[in-house]
Design an enzyme around this catalytic site. Structure first.
Site, PDB file in Angstrom:
ATOM      1  N   VAL A 101       0.863  -1.187   0.000  1.00 63.59           N
ATOM      2  CA  VAL A 101       0.000   0.000   0.000  1.00 63.59           C
ATOM      3  C   VAL A 101       0.895   1.231   0.000  1.00 63.59           C
ATOM      4  CG1 VAL A 101      -1.707   1.338   1.301  1.00 63.59           C
ATOM      5  CG2 VAL A 101      -1.921  -1.150   1.163  1.00 63.59           C
TER       6      VAL A 101
ATOM      7  N   GLY B 234       4.384   4.142   3.152  1.00 60.25           N
ATOM      8  CA  GLY B 234       3.940   2.920   2.490  1.00 60.25           C
ATOM      9  C   GLY B 234       4.090   1.752   3.442  1.00 60.25           C
ATOM     10  N   LYS B 235       3.560   0.641   3.100  1.00 60.75           N
ATOM     11  CA  LYS B 235       3.749  -0.569   3.911  1.00 60.75           C
ATOM     12  C   LYS B 235       3.408  -1.773   3.049  1.00 60.75           C
ATOM     13  CE  LYS B 235       4.850  -1.561   8.236  1.00 60.75           C
ATOM     14  NZ  LYS B 235       5.722  -0.785   9.116  1.00 60.75           N
ATOM     15  N   GLY B 236       4.005  -2.905   3.367  1.00 64.21           N
ATOM     16  CA  GLY B 236       3.709  -4.114   2.613  1.00 64.21           C
ATOM     17  C   GLY B 236       3.585  -5.288   3.545  1.00 64.21           C
TER      18      GLY B 236
ATOM     19  N   ASP C 101      10.254  -5.523   8.621  1.00 64.07           N
ATOM     20  CA  ASP C 101       9.211  -5.320   9.632  1.00 64.07           C
ATOM     21  C   ASP C 101       9.060  -6.664  10.344  1.00 64.07           C
ATOM     22  OD1 ASP C 101       7.155  -3.042  10.269  1.00 64.07           O
ATOM     23  OD2 ASP C 101       5.967  -4.860  10.299  1.00 64.07           O
TER      24      ASP C 101
END
Ligand code: NAD
Length: 413
Positions: A60, A105-107, A146
């Site tokens: 995202v 952002g992040k995934g 992460d």
């Protein structure tokens, strides 16, 4: 779950309150809430027995008004688009708060890594990175580790990307030193937490050298925070991890405990301190309570037992919105996660800068620049808190949202 009750959830009251305080126009506020892009990918990969397995992955990209999207990738069976979206949004505010030229952002990949071998995880990681390749880039979107991803996974990501685009260490951060990782990255979040605790002591009139500190979680963040606070002269009277807690009113020997934990990956078996459980730990009388493990650690069930002067939110969302309101009415300070634990993304940014410069900084350079960034951001938030008489978490959102909204207005003309 953490994202639903976290007080720094992008749709939390603190966020809405900050929007109101800023007098942000509805159309701008709405734009800032909607992610720029959400990508869902299928990740098929071959298992060691030759069979094909398949998992779902997400990236995202929330907002890139102030710079490339930036945020980690987690591997966890609970990962879903809602969680990734919420975390991507928080990254926009965190990078803006620290005034780092990034967006958010992040995934994530919905997978339990414990169910796979290392070679299976490697194939899955590489395939996921190939699947998101069309939307990432050194100046577009820069992932990082992460939950359950680490320097090894970043090495696979970097290798996969470099095979297509040429040698590109700046495509991910959190790499091993041998592949362009930064000195000081491992300790950065704990160091940032210690710096923020020290600055809080100054502003709240707490004598740091006589202060008593309690830390929940003794992993990367908690153990380094303990190490640096111990160096500042604080007395760390209790720490815990998933195995339970240790308490010594005279202060634990942090150097020895740090070493014990480094070798054993747990504080269990350390030969000092009275054994306590995590509920008892949170209820100890102290100056600083530092939750550095889980989301929602301080919540409606235990908030009345809290007896510290300030909570330093080292974990993401460790104090629920309900608990935060109660603590505010009791004049217990909460220093929010987007400020406290931003040392990690700050040194990730330094790693990226070094990769682009193709020039390595010394550890003391990294630490000096980290210190400057953390103090400046703390001062900015504290000054808004004082002038508007709002809690630090609302003030943090105000600084961050204002920065993104101003940049947005300038770009949209
Ligand atoms: P980690 O996995 O290294 O350590 C987590 C620690 O919490 C371990 O000591 C574990 O035993 C303990 N723990 C787990 N469940 C517990 C429980 N029920 N009670 C008490 N302790 C428990 O993780 P970390 O990297 O130190 O991250 C900790 C928190 O900080 C997470 O919320 C993470 O999202 C956040 N954070 C980390 C970074 C970073 O750079 N590592 C950056 C920003 C935010």
């Amino acid at each position: 779950m953490e994202r639903k009750s976290s007080s720094t959830n992008p749709t939390s009251m603190a966020y809405k309150n900050a929007i109101e305080q800023l007098g942000l126009k509805d159309n701008i506020a709405k734009t800032l809430e909607i992610p720029d892009r959400e990508l869902t990918v299928e990740v098929p990969f071959r298992k060691d027995n030759g069979e094909i397995d398949s998992v779902i992955g997400y990236r995202v990209q929330h907002n890139n008004t102030r710079g490339p999207f930036k945020g980690g990738i987690r591997f966890h069976h609970h990962v879903d688009i809602e969680e990734v979206r919420s975390l991507a949004t928080l990254m926009t505010w965190k990078t803006a708060l620290l005034d780092i030229p990034y967006g958010g952002g992040k995934g994530g990949v919905a997978v339990n890594p414990l169910n796979y071998t290392k070679t299976e995880l490697e194939r899955m990681s590489r395939r996921f990175f190939r699947a998101i390749d069309p939307v990432i880039g050194v100046n577009v979107d820069i992932p990082a580790p992460d939950v359950n991803t680490n320097a090894q996974v970043m090495s696979w990501f970097m290798d996969e990307y470099s095979q297509i685009h040429g040698y590109s260490p700046a495509i991910v951060t959190g790499k091993p030193l041998e592949l362009g990782g930064s000195e000081g990255r491992e300790a950065a979040t704990g160091k940032g937490t210690a710096i923020i605790t020290r600055e809080t002591a100054n502003k709240w009139g707490i004598n740091l050298k006589k202060s008593k500190v309690v830390i929940q979680g003794f992993g990367n963040v908690g153990s380094y925070a303990a190490k640096f606070l111990n160096e500042y002269g604080c007395k760390i009277i209790a720490v815990s991890d998933v195995s339970g807690g240790l308490y010594d009113p005279n202060g634990l020997n942090i150097n020895e405990l740090f070493e014990h934990n480094r070798i054993n990956k747990t504080i269990k078996g350390f030969n000092q301190g009275e054994k306590i459980n995590n509920d008892q730990l949170l209820a100890l009388e102290c100056d600083f309570l530092i939750p550095a493990a889980l989301g929602s650690a301080v919540n409606r069930n235990n908030v009345d037992s809290i007896k510290c002067k300030a909570i330093i939110e080292a974990a993401n969302g460790p104090v629920t919105g309900f608990a935060a309101d109660k603590l505010w009415s009791r004049k217990i300070a909460i220093i929010p996660d987007i400020l406290t634990n931003a040392g990690g993304v700050t040194v990730s940014y330094f790693e990226w800068v070094q990769n682009l410069q193709q020039f390595k900084w010394s550890e003391s350079d990294v630490n000096r620049k980290l210190e400057e960034k953390m103090i400046k951001s703390f001062e900015e938030v504290y000054s808004i808190k004082q002038s508007k008489n709002v809690p630090m978490r609302i003030a943090s959102f105000m600084v961050a949202i204002d920065r993104v909204a101003s940049a947005y207005s300038l770009r949209e003309g």
